[in-house]
Design a protein around this motif. Structure first.
Motif, mmCIF file in Angstrom:
data_model
loop_
_atom_site.group_PDB
_atom_site.id
_atom_site.type_symbol
_atom_site.label_atom_id
_atom_site.label_comp_id
_atom_site.label_asym_id
_atom_site.label_seq_id
_atom_site.Cartn_x
_atom_site.Cartn_y
_atom_site.Cartn_z
ATOM 1 N N LEU A 165 32.075 26.052 31.060
ATOM 2 C CA LEU A 165 31.837 25.572 32.422
ATOM 3 C C LEU A 165 30.969 26.555 33.203
ATOM 4 C CD1 LEU A 165 35.323 24.172 33.560
ATOM 5 C CD2 LEU A 165 33.410 22.969 32.476
ATOM 6 N N LYS A 166 29.973 26.024 33.892
ATOM 7 C CA LYS A 166 29.138 26.836 34.779
ATOM 8 C C LYS A 166 29.786 26.843 36.159
ATOM 9 C CE LYS A 166 25.774 24.212 33.532
ATOM 10 N NZ LYS A 166 24.494 23.478 33.453
ATOM 11 N N ILE A 167 30.196 28.005 36.603
ATOM 12 C CA ILE A 167 30.915 28.145 37.871
ATOM 13 C C ILE A 167 30.078 28.944 38.854
ATOM 14 C CG2 ILE A 167 33.004 29.014 38.993
ATOM 15 C CD1 ILE A 167 33.554 26.696 37.084
ATOM 16 N N ARG A 168 29.799 28.348 39.984
ATOM 17 C CA ARG A 168 29.043 29.066 41.013
ATOM 18 C C ARG A 168 29.902 30.186 41.594
ATOM 19 N NH1 ARG A 168 29.637 30.707 46.622
ATOM 20 N NH2 ARG A 168 27.556 31.302 47.288
ATOM 21 N N VAL A 169 29.292 31.373 41.728
ATOM 22 C CA VAL A 169 29.959 32.515 42.342
ATOM 23 C C VAL A 169 29.022 33.139 43.373
ATOM 24 C CG1 VAL A 169 31.399 33.066 40.338
ATOM 25 C CG2 VAL A 169 29.116 34.083 40.542
ATOM 26 N N MET A 170 29.583 33.989 44.230
ATOM 27 C CA MET A 170 28.765 34.803 45.122
ATOM 28 C C MET A 170 27.911 35.738 44.276
ATOM 29 S SD MET A 170 31.542 35.990 48.003
ATOM 30 C CE MET A 170 32.650 36.709 46.775
ATOM 31 N N ASN A 177 31.522 39.162 36.826
ATOM 32 C CA ASN A 177 32.264 39.696 35.679
ATOM 33 C C ASN A 177 33.583 38.964 35.466
ATOM 34 O OD1 ASN A 177 30.220 41.544 35.370
ATOM 35 N ND2 ASN A 177 31.336 43.270 36.245
ATOM 36 N N MET A 178 34.246 38.604 36.562
ATOM 37 C CA MET A 178 35.543 37.953 36.452
ATOM 38 C C MET A 178 35.426 36.578 35.794
ATOM 39 S SD MET A 178 38.003 36.387 39.344
ATOM 40 C CE MET A 178 36.786 35.087 39.466
ATOM 41 N N VAL A 179 34.494 35.758 36.264
ATOM 42 C CA VAL A 179 34.331 34.418 35.691
ATOM 43 C C VAL A 179 33.939 34.510 34.220
ATOM 44 C CG1 VAL A 179 32.920 32.320 35.751
ATOM 45 C CG2 VAL A 179 33.835 33.263 37.875
ATOM 46 N N ASN A 180 33.040 35.442 33.895
ATOM 47 C CA ASN A 180 32.631 35.612 32.498
ATOM 48 C C ASN A 180 33.798 36.084 31.634
ATOM 49 O OD1 ASN A 180 30.035 34.801 33.113
ATOM 50 N ND2 ASN A 180 29.251 36.884 33.354
ATOM 51 N N ALA A 181 34.629 36.974 32.175
ATOM 52 C CA ALA A 181 35.784 37.473 31.421
ATOM 53 C C ALA A 181 36.789 36.363 31.136
ATOM 54 C CB ALA A 181 36.459 38.607 32.188
ATOM 55 N N LEU A 182 36.883 35.407 32.060
ATOM 56 C CA LEU A 182 37.811 34.293 31.882
ATOM 57 C C LEU A 182 37.265 33.221 30.933
ATOM 58 C CD1 LEU A 182 39.080 33.858 35.567
ATOM 59 C CD2 LEU A 182 40.379 34.755 33.618
ATOM 60 N N GLY A 183 36.007 33.374 30.526
ATOM 61 C CA GLY A 183 35.430 32.432 29.567
ATOM 62 C C GLY A 183 34.431 31.467 30.144
ATOM 63 N N SER A 185 30.935 30.520 32.635
ATOM 64 C CA SER A 185 29.573 31.026 32.775
ATOM 65 C C SER A 185 29.273 31.178 34.257
ATOM 66 C CB SER A 185 28.576 30.057 32.116
ATOM 67 O OG SER A 185 27.253 30.506 32.302
ATOM 68 N N ALA A 186 29.339 32.426 34.741
ATOM 69 C CA ALA A 186 29.132 32.689 36.165
ATOM 70 C C ALA A 186 27.694 32.388 36.557
ATOM 71 C CB ALA A 186 29.474 34.133 36.480
ATOM 72 N N THR A 187 27.523 31.635 37.637
ATOM 73 C CA THR A 187 26.192 31.216 38.080
ATOM 74 C C THR A 187 26.022 31.513 39.564
ATOM 75 O OG1 THR A 187 26.322 29.391 36.474
ATOM 76 C CG2 THR A 187 24.576 29.273 38.142
ATOM 77 N N GLY A 205 31.300 23.537 38.874
ATOM 78 C CA GLY A 205 32.270 23.793 39.931
ATOM 79 C C GLY A 205 31.986 25.107 40.611
ATOM 80 N N ALA A 206 32.969 25.552 41.383
ATOM 81 C CA ALA A 206 32.811 26.785 42.155
ATOM 82 C C ALA A 206 34.189 27.364 42.422
ATOM 83 C CB ALA A 206 32.058 26.494 43.450
ATOM 84 N N GLU A 207 34.253 28.343 43.306
ATOM 85 C CA GLU A 207 35.543 28.927 43.670
ATOM 86 C C GLU A 207 35.479 29.351 45.134
ATOM 87 O OE1 GLU A 207 35.681 32.887 43.673
ATOM 88 O OE2 GLU A 207 33.568 32.419 43.942
ATOM 89 N N ASN A 208 36.537 28.974 45.865
ATOM 90 C CA ASN A 208 36.589 29.324 47.281
ATOM 91 C C ASN A 208 37.969 28.976 47.823
ATOM 92 O OD1 ASN A 208 35.628 30.203 49.841
ATOM 93 N ND2 ASN A 208 33.592 29.435 49.326
#
Length: 324
Positions: A165-170, A177-183, A185-187, A205-208
């Motif tokens: 999953l490609k997850i939007r991050v700040m 690093n956190m999203v990548n560590a969880l498996g 793909s930080a975007t 998706g994203a996180e907030n």
């Protein structure tokens, strides 16, 4: 842009000369949030409390909605004395004051009670004071909730569900690093582009936090919200040291006391907003998922290890927080 430049010149003249109008000293405060936001409501409490405590000799003029620029731009204005105060995320502040990086460590806090025991205790106050050498004196922390994952087409129940999953991050290295560590793909992606990016499948998706999830209308296109609460990065109310040092000792006492009162009021506003936004999300058909957070915390331990390799001097503070 032209209006903003004119306004900044006006503020610079007014603040650096400590100009008073009818015996009132004005504190100019700029921030990037909308006026409906719970943190803005907290700032209004700061305004009200300060004017009451000082019997009107200190007043606060608030410029919300990014009128004076981005968080980083307003921080720079504080440093040169063009603006007196602002509210920024601790994540943004970490680019100026390294100790604020600590507050972005995933799963640092056990729960909300632990978080504010730390922030309002000696550790949190020490971090606030660290900014003074960078001309950014911290006054208090505002609750900015916890960030959790939301996705459009696939539910996240365990870290394994993040794979692919490609997850939007700040644009923040620890978040990446956190999203990548969880498996996942930080975007890193501009927040303003995110709605369209999710809609078009550029990201999954994203996180907030819940208020941002709703105010951005992302609940319309993301039907899964996993409350894993991986980071709880607070907002910080700051005053420029140039302005602070222009105040008398009594005025400084009033400013700090007003900030402390506003922080307690803001927590109530935040909780009310979260309850309202969660209700809106559920009504819109969003599935709210409460996962086993320990699974996510375990997989993100490598992020903490990498951080402490880069900033070994932060280890005692991190350990003290965990043992608090």
């Amino acid at each position: 842009m032209k209006y903003k430049l004119i306004l900044i010149v006006f503020l610079f003249v007014g603040i650096t000369s400590c100009k008073k109008d009818n015996g009132t000293k004005v504190l100019y405060l700029g921030h990037s949030l909308p006026q409906t936001h719970p943190v803005h409501k907290g700032i209004l409490e700061f305004q009200k409390a300060l004017e009451k405590k000082s019997n009107g000799t200190l007043s606060v003029k608030i410029f919300p909605d990014g009128q004076l620029g981005s968080e980083r731009e307003v921080l720079e204005l504080l440093q040169i004395g063009s603006v007196a105060a602002t509210k920024v995320s601790a994540a943004t502040l970490s680019n100026f004051v390294p100790e604020y990086h600590i507050l972005g460590i995933p799963y640092l806090f056990r729960d909300k009670e632990h978080q504010f025991e730390v922030l309002e205790g000696k550790i949190g106050k020490s971090i606030l004071e660290k900014g003074s050498k960078f001309w950014l004196r911290g006054l208090c922390y505002y609750d900015a909730g916890s960030r959790s994952f939301y996705t459009s087409n696939k539910a996240i129940r365990t870290p394994e569900d993040l794979k692919g999953l490609k997850i939007r991050v700040m644009n923040n290295q620890m978040a990446i690093n956190m999203v990548n560590a969880l498996g996942g793909s930080a975007t890193p992606l501009s927040y303003g582009e995110l709605y369209t990016a999710i809609q078009q499948g550029v990201v999954d998706g994203a996180e907030n936090n819940p208020p941002s999830f709703v105010s951005s209308n992302h609940y319309e296109i993301c039907k899964y919200y996993t409350i894993d609460q991986h980071s709880s990065i607070p907002d910080v109310l700051l005053i420029g040291t140039k302005y602070w040092e222009s105040l008398t000792e009594q005025e400084q006492i009033w400013v700090q006391a007003a900030a402390d009162e506003s922080a307690q009021a803001e927590k109530i506003f935040w909780n009310e907003s979260v309850e309202e936004c969660m209700a809106i999300s559920k009504k819109a058909g969003v599935e709210i998922i409460i996962p086993d957070k320990s699974l996510f915390a375990e997989k993100s331990k490598s992020v903490v290890e990498e951080f402490l390799k880069e900033f070994p001097e932060m280890a005692p503070i991190v350990n003290e927080i965990k043992n608090n």
